[in-house]
Motif scaffolding. Sequence first.
Motif, PDB file in Angstrom:
ATOM      1  N   LEU A 152      42.071  24.242  51.169  1.00 32.22           N
ATOM      2  CA  LEU A 152      40.658  25.047  51.686  1.00 32.22           C
ATOM      3  C   LEU A 152      41.102  26.720  51.597  1.00 32.22           C
ATOM      4  O   LEU A 152      40.158  27.218  51.367  1.00 32.22           O
ATOM      5  N   LEU A 153      42.139  26.868  52.033  1.00 26.86           N
ATOM      6  CA  LEU A 153      42.474  28.439  52.176  1.00 26.86           C
ATOM      7  C   LEU A 153      42.333  28.833  50.839  1.00 26.86           C
ATOM      8  O   LEU A 153      41.606  29.972  50.449  1.00 26.86           O
ATOM      9  N   PHE A 154      42.858  28.167  49.474  1.00 28.55           N
ATOM     10  CA  PHE A 154      42.871  28.460  48.046  1.00 28.55           C
ATOM     11  C   PHE A 154      41.199  28.669  47.701  1.00 28.55           C
ATOM     12  O   PHE A 154      41.073  29.775  47.083  1.00 28.55           O
ATOM     13  N   LYS A 155      40.712  27.348  47.903  1.00 29.59           N
ATOM     14  CA  LYS A 155      39.193  27.251  47.663  1.00 29.59           C
ATOM     15  C   LYS A 155      38.225  28.580  48.312  1.00 29.59           C
ATOM     16  O   LYS A 155      37.572  29.085  47.608  1.00 29.59           O
ATOM     17  N   THR A 156      38.693  29.031  49.491  1.00 31.15           N
ATOM     18  CA  THR A 156      37.957  29.861  50.054  1.00 31.15           C
ATOM     19  C   THR A 156      38.159  31.328  49.640  1.00 31.15           C
ATOM     20  O   THR A 156      37.381  32.185  49.557  1.00 31.15           O
ATOM     21  N   HIS A 157      39.379  31.286  49.358  1.00 33.38           N
ATOM     22  CA  HIS A 157      39.790  32.713  48.916  1.00 33.38           C
ATOM     23  C   HIS A 157      40.155  33.132  47.467  1.00 33.38           C
ATOM     24  O   HIS A 157      40.078  34.627  47.077  1.00 33.38           O
ATOM     25  N   TYR A 158      40.336  32.323  46.779  1.00 35.83           N
ATOM     26  CA  TYR A 158      41.052  32.487  45.247  1.00 35.83           C
ATOM     27  C   TYR A 158      39.685  33.383  44.610  1.00 35.83           C
ATOM     28  O   TYR A 158      40.050  34.622  43.906  1.00 35.83           O
ATOM     29  N   VAL A 159      38.731  33.040  44.526  1.00 36.81           N
ATOM     30  CA  VAL A 159      37.487  33.618  43.672  1.00 36.81           C
ATOM     31  C   VAL A 159      37.430  35.334  44.059  1.00 36.81           C
ATOM     32  O   VAL A 159      37.435  35.980  43.546  1.00 36.81           O
ATOM     33  N   LYS A 160      37.303  35.437  45.754  1.00 37.20           N
ATOM     34  CA  LYS A 160      37.301  36.550  46.076  1.00 37.20           C
ATOM     35  C   LYS A 160      38.321  37.350  45.989  1.00 37.20           C
ATOM     36  O   LYS A 160      38.063  38.649  45.673  1.00 37.20           O
ATOM     37  N   LEU A 161      39.580  36.944  46.113  1.00 40.18           N
ATOM     38  CA  LEU A 161      40.691  37.812  45.742  1.00 40.18           C
ATOM     39  C   LEU A 161      40.790  38.223  44.227  1.00 40.18           C
ATOM     40  O   LEU A 161      41.197  39.345  44.091  1.00 40.18           O
ATOM     41  N   THR A 162      40.364  37.425  43.340  1.00 38.15           N
ATOM     42  CA  THR A 162      40.370  37.575  42.108  1.00 38.15           C
ATOM     43  C   THR A 162      39.296  38.750  41.673  1.00 38.15           C
ATOM     44  O   THR A 162      39.792  39.779  41.013  1.00 38.15           O
ATOM     45  N   PHE A 163      38.253  38.808  42.451  1.00 35.84           N
ATOM     46  CA  PHE A 163      37.227  39.898  42.164  1.00 35.84           C
ATOM     47  C   PHE A 163      37.705  41.109  42.766  1.00 35.84           C
ATOM     48  O   PHE A 163      37.391  42.279  42.294  1.00 35.84           O
ATOM     49  N   TYR A 164      38.329  40.925  43.990  1.00 40.96           N
ATOM     50  CA  TYR A 164      38.900  42.238  44.576  1.00 40.96           C
ATOM     51  C   TYR A 164      39.891  42.819  43.683  1.00 40.96           C
ATOM     52  O   TYR A 164      39.881  43.955  43.459  1.00 40.96           O
ATOM     53  N   ALA A 165      40.929  42.155  43.249  1.00 48.17           N
ATOM     54  CA  ALA A 165      41.755  42.532  42.197  1.00 48.17           C
ATOM     55  C   ALA A 165      41.331  43.161  41.063  1.00 48.17           C
ATOM     56  O   ALA A 165      41.746  44.560  40.676  1.00 48.17           O
ATOM     57  N   ASN A 166      40.092  42.547  40.529  1.00 49.53           N
ATOM     58  CA  ASN A 166      39.488  43.258  39.422  1.00 49.53           C
ATOM     59  C   ASN A 166      38.960  44.538  39.558  1.00 49.53           C
ATOM     60  O   ASN A 166      38.722  45.381  38.743  1.00 49.53           O
ATOM     61  N   LYS A 167      38.531  44.874  40.855  1.00 50.44           N
ATOM     62  CA  LYS A 167      37.936  45.881  41.128  1.00 50.44           C
ATOM     63  C   LYS A 167      38.847  47.321  40.917  1.00 50.44           C
ATOM     64  O   LYS A 167      38.581  48.489  40.277  1.00 50.44           O
ATOM     65  N   PHE A 168      40.296  46.751  41.067  1.00 52.70           N
ATOM     66  CA  PHE A 168      41.374  47.801  40.743  1.00 52.70           C
ATOM     67  C   PHE A 168      41.844  47.769  39.234  1.00 52.70           C
ATOM     68  O   PHE A 168      42.184  48.910  38.558  1.00 52.70           O
ATOM     69  N   LEU A 169      41.561  46.723  38.847  1.00 52.37           N
ATOM     70  CA  LEU A 169      42.457  46.591  37.329  1.00 52.37           C
ATOM     71  C   LEU A 169      41.438  46.372  36.223  1.00 52.37           C
ATOM     72  O   LEU A 169      41.880  46.638  35.042  1.00 52.37           O
ATOM     73  N   ASN A 170      40.529  45.939  36.508  1.00 54.72           N
ATOM     74  CA  ASN A 170      39.292  45.645  35.224  1.00 54.72           C
ATOM     75  C   ASN A 170      39.861  44.855  34.193  1.00 54.72           C
ATOM     76  O   ASN A 170      39.698  44.826  32.864  1.00 54.72           O
ATOM     77  N   ASP A 171      40.500  43.721  34.712  1.00 56.11           N
ATOM     78  CA  ASP A 171      40.956  43.007  33.946  1.00 56.11           C
ATOM     79  C   ASP A 171      41.154  41.666  34.429  1.00 56.11           C
ATOM     80  O   ASP A 171      41.952  41.114  35.432  1.00 56.11           O
ATOM     81  N   LYS A 208      43.199  37.279  38.165  1.00 61.38           N
ATOM     82  CA  LYS A 208      43.412  35.801  38.399  1.00 61.38           C
ATOM     83  C   LYS A 208      44.809  35.624  38.711  1.00 61.38           C
ATOM     84  O   LYS A 208      45.184  34.762  39.680  1.00 61.38           O
ATOM     85  N   GLU A 209      45.763  36.117  37.907  1.00 60.61           N
ATOM     86  CA  GLU A 209      47.105  35.709  37.966  1.00 60.61           C
ATOM     87  C   GLU A 209      47.726  36.412  39.388  1.00 60.61           C
ATOM     88  O   GLU A 209      48.295  35.667  40.124  1.00 60.61           O
ATOM     89  N   ILE A 210      47.096  37.422  39.684  1.00 58.96           N
ATOM     90  CA  ILE A 210      47.532  38.214  41.069  1.00 58.96           C
ATOM     91  C   ILE A 210      46.950  37.525  42.124  1.00 58.96           C
ATOM     92  O   ILE A 210      47.807  37.124  43.236  1.00 58.96           O
ATOM     93  N   ALA A 211      45.814  36.908  42.186  1.00 62.33           N
ATOM     94  CA  ALA A 211      45.276  36.102  43.191  1.00 62.33           C
ATOM     95  C   ALA A 211      46.101  35.020  43.344  1.00 62.33           C
ATOM     96  O   ALA A 211      46.517  34.700  44.514  1.00 62.33           O
ATOM     97  N   SER A 212      46.366  34.399  42.441  1.00 65.35           N
ATOM     98  CA  SER A 212      47.147  33.119  42.472  1.00 65.35           C
ATOM     99  C   SER A 212      48.557  33.333  42.668  1.00 65.35           C
ATOM    100  O   SER A 212      49.043  32.489  43.517  1.00 65.35           O
ATOM    101  N   GLU A 213      49.198  34.335  42.579  1.00 71.58           N
ATOM    102  CA  GLU A 213      50.407  34.691  42.730  1.00 71.58           C
ATOM    103  C   GLU A 213      50.536  34.960  44.317  1.00 71.58           C
ATOM    104  O   GLU A 213      51.674  34.411  44.910  1.00 71.58           O
ATOM    105  N   SER A 214      49.569  35.713  44.787  1.00 67.38           N
ATOM    106  CA  SER A 214      49.688  35.962  46.139  1.00 67.38           C
ATOM    107  C   SER A 214      49.393  34.642  47.161  1.00 67.38           C
ATOM    108  O   SER A 214      50.332  34.478  48.161  1.00 67.38           O
ATOM    109  N   LEU A 215      48.712  33.709  46.579  1.00 71.20           N
ATOM    110  CA  LEU A 215      48.411  32.578  47.340  1.00 71.20           C
ATOM    111  C   LEU A 215      49.486  31.687  47.367  1.00 71.20           C
ATOM    112  O   LEU A 215      49.945  30.998  48.307  1.00 71.20           O
ATOM    113  N   THR A 216      50.168  31.481  46.062  1.00 71.44           N
ATOM    114  CA  THR A 216      51.487  30.964  45.790  1.00 71.44           C
ATOM    115  C   THR A 216      52.482  31.555  46.749  1.00 71.44           C
ATOM    116  O   THR A 216      53.376  30.685  47.462  1.00 71.44           O
ATOM    117  N   PHE A 217      52.644  32.599  46.940  1.00 73.16           N
ATOM    118  CA  PHE A 217      53.783  33.260  47.823  1.00 73.16           C
ATOM    119  C   PHE A 217      53.492  32.957  49.170  1.00 73.16           C
ATOM    120  O   PHE A 217      54.456  32.468  49.694  1.00 73.16           O
TER     121      PHE A 217
END
Length: 188
Positions: A20-39, A44-53
Motif C-alpha cells: 500500500l505504501l509503495f502503490k501510494t507513493h511510488y508514482v509521486k516520488l518518481t515525479f518528484y525526483a523527475n523535477k530535479f533530474l528531468n530523466d 523511477k530507479e531512485i523512487a524504487s531504491e528509496s522505497l526498497t531501502f
Amino acid sequence: MNHNNSDFNYWDVNVKEFELLFKTHYVKLTFYANKFLNDIDVSKEIASESLTFLWEKRGTFSFTTSVTAYLYKMVQNKCMNYIKHQRIENEYVSYMLRNKLLDEIPEHDTNPYHEKELAEQIRKAIDTLPEKCKLVFEMSRFEYLKNKEIAERLNISQNTVERHITIAIEKLRRSLGYAISILILMFL
C-alpha cells in the motif's frame, strides 16, 4: 490496523502495508525526483531504491517525522547525490574531449583499429542526440565555448545550455558506457 493512505503512525509494517505504501507513493516520488533530474528512468530507479531501502531497514527506523516526509527527503538527497556524481562524470568526459585524449591511445596499448572504432562509436553516439542538444554539446566540447557564449549565440538561457550538456553527456554515457569504462581504465 487503521491508518490513512498517506502515512503511518508506526513502523511495524507487514508486506500488504508496504505494498500500500509503495502503490501510494511510488508514482509521486518518481515525479518528484523527475523535477530535479528531468530523466524519468533515473527518477523511477531512485523512487524504487528509496522505497526498497525503507523496506529493508524497516526494523531499525524510529521516525521523528512522517514516513512520507522521510521518503521525500530521501529521494531529494538521492537526486542531489546523483546530480553531483553526474557533474563529476561530465567534467571528466569534458576534460577528455577538450584535451583530445579520446583520440590518443597510450603507447603500451596502441591499437589503431580499436582507436578508430571507438572514435566512430563516439561520433555515432553524438549524432543520435536531439538536434539542439547535439549543437550545444558540440559548441561546448569542440568549439570550446563557455556556456554563456553558447547561450548568447543560440538566444537561450545558460540553464538551458547546462541542461542540454547534462542530457548529452548522460545519453553518451549510457550509449558508450562500456567504451567510457575502457577509456577510464586506459588513462588511469
